[in-house]
Design a protein around this motif. Structure first.
Motif, short mmCIF file in Angstrom:
data_model
loop_
_atom_site.label_atom_id
_atom_site.label_comp_id
_atom_site.label_asym_id
_atom_site.label_seq_id
_atom_site.Cartn_x
_atom_site.Cartn_y
_atom_site.Cartn_z
N GLU A 114 -14.21 27.10 -3.64
CA GLU A 114 -13.99 26.65 -2.27
C GLU A 114 -14.57 25.26 -2.08
O GLU A 114 -13.93 24.27 -2.34
N GLY A 115 -15.81 25.14 -1.71
CA GLY A 115 -16.45 23.83 -1.56
C GLY A 115 -15.68 22.95 -0.62
O GLY A 115 -14.49 22.77 -0.76
N ARG A 116 -16.35 22.36 0.35
CA ARG A 116 -15.56 21.58 1.29
C ARG A 116 -15.33 20.18 0.74
O ARG A 116 -16.21 19.61 0.10
N PRO A 117 -14.15 19.65 0.93
CA PRO A 117 -13.88 18.31 0.41
C PRO A 117 -14.68 17.25 1.16
O PRO A 117 -14.99 17.42 2.34
N ALA A 118 -15.02 16.18 0.45
CA ALA A 118 -15.75 15.09 1.09
C ALA A 118 -14.81 14.32 2.01
O ALA A 118 -13.64 14.14 1.70
N GLY A 119 -15.32 13.87 3.12
CA GLY A 119 -14.49 13.11 4.06
C GLY A 119 -14.39 11.66 3.65
O GLY A 119 -14.93 11.25 2.63
N GLN A 120 -13.67 10.91 4.39
CA GLN A 120 -13.51 9.49 4.08
C GLN A 120 -14.80 8.72 4.39
O GLN A 120 -14.96 7.60 3.94
N GLY A 121 -15.70 9.30 5.13
CA GLY A 121 -17.01 8.68 5.39
C GLY A 121 -16.95 7.38 6.09
O GLY A 121 -16.96 6.35 5.48
N HIS A 124 -19.13 15.81 -3.09
CA HIS A 124 -20.30 16.60 -2.70
C HIS A 124 -20.69 17.54 -3.83
O HIS A 124 -19.87 17.86 -4.71
N LEU A 148 -24.97 5.23 4.36
CA LEU A 148 -23.64 4.60 4.33
C LEU A 148 -23.62 3.35 5.21
O LEU A 148 -23.11 2.29 4.81
N THR A 192 -7.12 16.46 -5.59
CA THR A 192 -6.11 15.39 -5.54
C THR A 192 -5.43 15.30 -4.18
O THR A 192 -4.57 14.47 -3.97
N GLY A 193 -5.81 16.19 -3.26
CA GLY A 193 -5.11 16.25 -1.99
C GLY A 193 -3.98 17.26 -2.04
O GLY A 193 -3.61 17.86 -1.04
N LEU A 194 -3.43 17.46 -3.25
CA LEU A 194 -2.34 18.42 -3.44
C LEU A 194 -2.83 19.66 -4.18
O LEU A 194 -2.19 20.69 -4.15
N PHE A 221 -1.94 16.60 -10.82
CA PHE A 221 -2.22 16.81 -9.40
C PHE A 221 -2.93 18.15 -9.14
O PHE A 221 -3.17 18.49 -7.99
N MET A 272 -22.21 21.23 -5.18
CA MET A 272 -22.18 22.64 -4.76
C MET A 272 -22.86 23.49 -5.83
O MET A 272 -23.08 23.05 -6.95
N VAL A 283 -18.28 7.83 1.27
CA VAL A 283 -18.64 9.18 0.81
C VAL A 283 -17.42 9.73 0.09
O VAL A 283 -16.32 9.71 0.64
N ARG A 298 -6.26 20.97 -7.19
CA ARG A 298 -7.54 20.67 -7.82
C ARG A 298 -7.46 20.86 -9.31
O ARG A 298 -6.74 21.72 -9.80
N THR A 351 1.91 2.44 -3.46
CA THR A 351 0.95 2.97 -4.41
C THR A 351 0.24 4.21 -3.90
O THR A 351 -0.27 4.99 -4.66
N GLN A 352 0.17 4.38 -2.60
CA GLN A 352 -0.70 5.44 -2.10
C GLN A 352 -0.01 6.46 -1.22
O GLN A 352 -0.49 7.57 -1.10
N ASP A 359 -5.79 -2.11 -4.76
CA ASP A 359 -4.38 -1.90 -5.12
C ASP A 359 -4.04 -2.51 -6.48
O ASP A 359 -3.29 -1.93 -7.27
N LYS A 380 0.82 -1.20 0.00
CA LYS A 380 0.00 0.00 0.00
C LYS A 380 0.86 1.27 0.00
O LYS A 380 0.56 2.23 -0.67
N ARG A 416 4.01 13.08 -1.85
CA ARG A 416 2.63 13.48 -2.16
C ARG A 416 1.87 13.79 -0.89
O ARG A 416 0.70 13.45 -0.75
N ASP A 417 2.53 14.44 0.04
CA ASP A 417 1.94 14.72 1.33
C ASP A 417 1.18 16.05 1.28
O ASP A 417 1.79 17.10 1.10
N PRO A 418 -0.15 16.01 1.41
CA PRO A 418 -0.94 17.24 1.28
C PRO A 418 -0.52 18.32 2.28
O PRO A 418 -0.50 19.51 1.93
N THR A 465 -13.13 13.88 -3.91
CA THR A 465 -11.84 13.74 -3.24
C THR A 465 -11.19 12.45 -3.73
O THR A 465 -11.70 11.37 -3.46
#
Lengths: 386, 340
Positions: free
Chosen positions: A379-386, B308, B291, B321-323, A51, B310, B305, B325, A6-7, B256, A3, A12-14, B248
């Motif tokens: 803006e818009g809030r990012p979706a969480g991992q849920g 979202h 969920l 992408t975390g880094l 990215f 908007m 999830v 958009r 690949t991830q 994987d 893992k 690639r650390d935000p 996201t």
């Protein structure tokens, strides 16, 4: 499949990306004006677009891709030469993207469709294999690419080659084009990000005279997202402090001197000459031509290629091509969105201009990754991992 | 500037922009007004008012190469495809299925019987009875092996379209994406990849029933991300709901093995087809309930999830992408021809 491979690449650390964006912002705030910087590498643009890095850049910073794609900058008449050779009966070997690149009117793919013998190869060695397999025919390797690729061509030129093999060099030398962009009156590029892989060969020192002459700092960067962001932070710092220096932000691969044996091979075989880059006009020292002592390998000289390519030209080129703005895009004066053809009449399956042909071209990259309008305001809030 | 195409290419069947354009240019002529959801909605199926209920109807033709692939075959694919299209309209109790078979001269009877068994087993799994069918044979070379067409009908009290998103809604994907497309591609091109690439093909009406039971009216939009993948579904939902969607990347579940195969081939898993997944739009207040219901079902254990809606940038799908958009590209041409 591990893992962490690949991830969870540490490049690639935000959180680190946000910290770098904040550092950039501080430098730009201290400058108090807009700044344009240019990178000259398709692989950098791939990472930036993939990215979505432009979205985190400070609004006062314009990050532009310059002439960083060897396929894009290969000039129409150079393609005409290859097409003329192929239509004249020679086998023409070249790298994949070159096939669809339009010449003045035709591409090698067009010639191939008409029965010409055109081969896609992945290395110059494969082209030599084609020559060995067809000893009765002339086999020409259309050698494209920047100094990194030119080293491979040079290395093979120093070996014992079959007599029916020759080279049509359309190799280009990037530092020369940076000089042209830097001196252009319309562009106001204040700093350059140099391609890490080219600098592995040439060394970071190669940019020192350029930085001194033009007053533009240069930062050598790797290809992970954080490599690129860190390089931009350093570049804004050098601009802020008015230090036209060269900084190596890719020390894990690049040294100041570079790969000396490779440089020796490169300059033994090639010499820089003035040449036309597509969309950029004449670039002094921009082409890498075979030195006179390698004339026996030079397709232009051997096959009498000083060359009437009129048979493959159609001066009444399609109206679409006249609308194409690949030239200004490569000079950093326009973006793909300024082009009326982008994503409409010009798409990867049916490219009009060179920048949409190659996977390293700006238009192709932007198209692949959804285009790149300014997403900084969303803006818009990012979706969480849920 | 874009000229209408004069000849059909493979990209016109790949679930992306080219296919949508062709359907709009050629087939929307056929649309006539109905009391409910008709052809012009270009949804997964139609819904026609019958008393106080809705009759949902959908049809699908299936061609796939190879006809047997890791995790399934063309028979399982054709029942699942039709049952899932009904479910995406909110109709999770199929009343009846039809099956039309077109065979190429020389097609082996043993393969046909295997496909028949698969049709039967999958229909049983979905609780969907076959009630009629049709068989035709075409000459050698006039068809590539076999084409299956299935039609399904169901009744429902509430229709869910793919146009129901409003700003603030959350989007759930019911499991890992890209399994079907990459399994087919690995098999077709004999990629020799290590790891277990298997299609996710399955009827998911039971899973959707659980989601609807938990979320009720707060389940506002559904789409199964088949051809065109999750990206295709999100683009349609964004355009029809006139909302922007932000997704996201790191929240999208991807195996994987699939991620590695995609990386190797330069393919975005968000563009790859799925045959046992759904993208579900839910009002934010009910998202956790839905969920939980999905995760309690064997086919929804990896639900997440991931996006979202908007008000800004209606029609656009933005990838975080975390880094940074960027816009997520819309599936355009043929990524994986003939996978469903």
């Amino acid at each position: 499949m591990a893992k962490d491979l690949t991830q969870e690449l540490k490049f690639r650390d935000p959180a680190k990306a946000r910290a770098l964006a904040a550092a950039m912002q501080r430098n730009l705030d201290a400058l108090g004006r807009e700044v344009s910087v240019m990178h000259v590498c398709g692989s950098h643009e791939q990472a930036i677009a993939r990215f979505g890095l432009r979205a985190v850049l400070p609004p006062q910073l314009k990050l532009i891709m310059g002439p960083g794609c060897p396929v894009c900058v290969t000039d129409g008449p150079e393609v005409d030469e290859a097409v003329a050779l192929a239509q004249g009966g020679a086998h023409v070997c070249t790298y994949g993207d070159m096939l669809r690149l339009p010449g003045t009117s035709r591409s090698l793919a067009d010639a191939q469709a008409d029965g010409a013998r055109v081969h896609v190869v992945y290395s110059v060695a494969q082209a030599v294999d084609v020559a060995r397999a067809h000893p009765a025919d002339q086999v020409v390797f259309m050698a494209s690419g920047f100094e990194t690729t030119a080293v491979a061509t040079a290395a093979i030129a120093l070996t014992d080659l079959p007599r029916n093999f020759s080279i049509l060099s359309v190799h280009k030398y990037v530092p020369a084009a940076m000089e042209v962009v830097s001196r252009s009156k319309e562009s106001n590029i204040e700093g350059f990000i140099a391609a890490g892989h080219a600098a592995i060969i040439t060394g970071s020192a190669i940019f020192e005279p350029f930085a001194a002459r033009t007053g533009s700092p240069v930062v050598v960067a790797g290809f992970e997202p954080l490599d690129i962001l860190a390089a931009i932070v350093k570049l804004t710092e050098l601009i802020l402090e008015r230090r036209p220096e060269v900084f190596n932000a890719y020390p894990r691969c690049v040294t100041r001197a570079g790969n000396l044996p490779a440089q020796k091979v490169l300059w033994r075989v090639f010499e820089p000459r003035a040449g036309k880059w597509r969309g950029i006009a004449e670039v002094p020292d921009g082409n890498l031509d075979l030195r006179p002592e390698f004339a026996r390998l030079d397709a232009r000289q051997r096959l009498g290629l000083s060359l009437d390519t009129s048979a493959v030209r159609d001066e009444a080129a399609a109206g679409l091509e006249r609308e194409c703005i690949c030239g200004p895009i490569m000079m950093g004066l326009a973006s793909p969105h300024d082009c009326a053809l982008f994503g409409k009449a010009c798409v990867p399956e049916a490219p009009v201009g060179a920048c949409m042909v190659s996977s390293e071209g700006t238009c192709r990259i932007w198209h692949t990754y959804g285009g790149a309008p300014d997403l900084r305001q969303v803006e818009g809030r990012p979706a969480g991992q849920g | 500037m874009e000229k209408p195409v004069q000849k059909i290419g493979l990209k016109h069947g790949s679930g992306g922009r080219a296919m949508r354009q062709l359907i709009e240019d050629v087939f929307l002529e056929l649309a006539s007004p109905v009391d409910g959801v008709g052809l012009s909605a270009l949804d997964d199926g139609a819904a026609i008012r019958v008393g106080d209920q809705w009759l949902v109807i959908t049809t699908d033709s299936h061609v796939v190469h190879p006809i047997v692939f890791p995790g399934g075959d063309i028979g399982r694919l054709s029942v699942s495809g039709t049952v899932n299209d009904l479910a995406m309209m909110g109709a999770t109790e199929p009343l009846a299925l039809t099956c039309a078979v077109i065979l190429e001269e020389g097609f082996p009877r043993a393969d046909l019987e295997r496909i028949r068994d698969s049709l039967k087993a999958t229909a049983l799994e979905a609780g969907a009875p076959f009630v009629t069918g049709d068989t035709k044979v075409m000459g050698k070379g006039e068809l590539d092996g076999i084409v299956l067409n299935t039609t399904g009908v169901a009744l429902t009290r509430r229709v869910v379209t793919d146009a129901g998103l409003r700003p603030g809604d959350l989007l759930i994907v019911t499991g890992q994406v890209g399994d079907h497309g990459m399994a087919i591609m690995a098999k077709r091109h004999d990629l020799g990849l290590q790891g277990d690439l298997r299609s996710d093909v399955a009827p998911i009406n039971g899973l959707i029933r659980a989601a609807l039971a938990a979320g009720g009216d707060d389940v506002v939009a559904m789409k199964d991300p088949t051809r065109g993948g999750v990206s295709g579904s999100l683009h349609e939902m964004a355009a029809k709901g006139r909302v922007g969607i932000v997704l996201t990347e790191q929240a999208v579940p991807v195996r994987d093995e699939v991620r590695a195969a995609c990386d190797m081939l330069g393919i975005d898993p968000l563009l790859v087809a799925n045959e046992g997944k759904a993208v579900i739009g839910v009002r934010a207040a009910s998202a956790q309930k839905v969920l939980a219901a999905l995760r309690a079902h064997p086919l929804g254990r990896d639900a997440a999830v991931f996006a979202h809606a908007m008000a800004e940038r209606p029609g656009a799908v933005i990838l975080d992408t975390g880094l940074g958009r960027r816009l997520l590209s819309e599936p355009e041409g043929e990524l994986l021809p003939r996978i469903c």
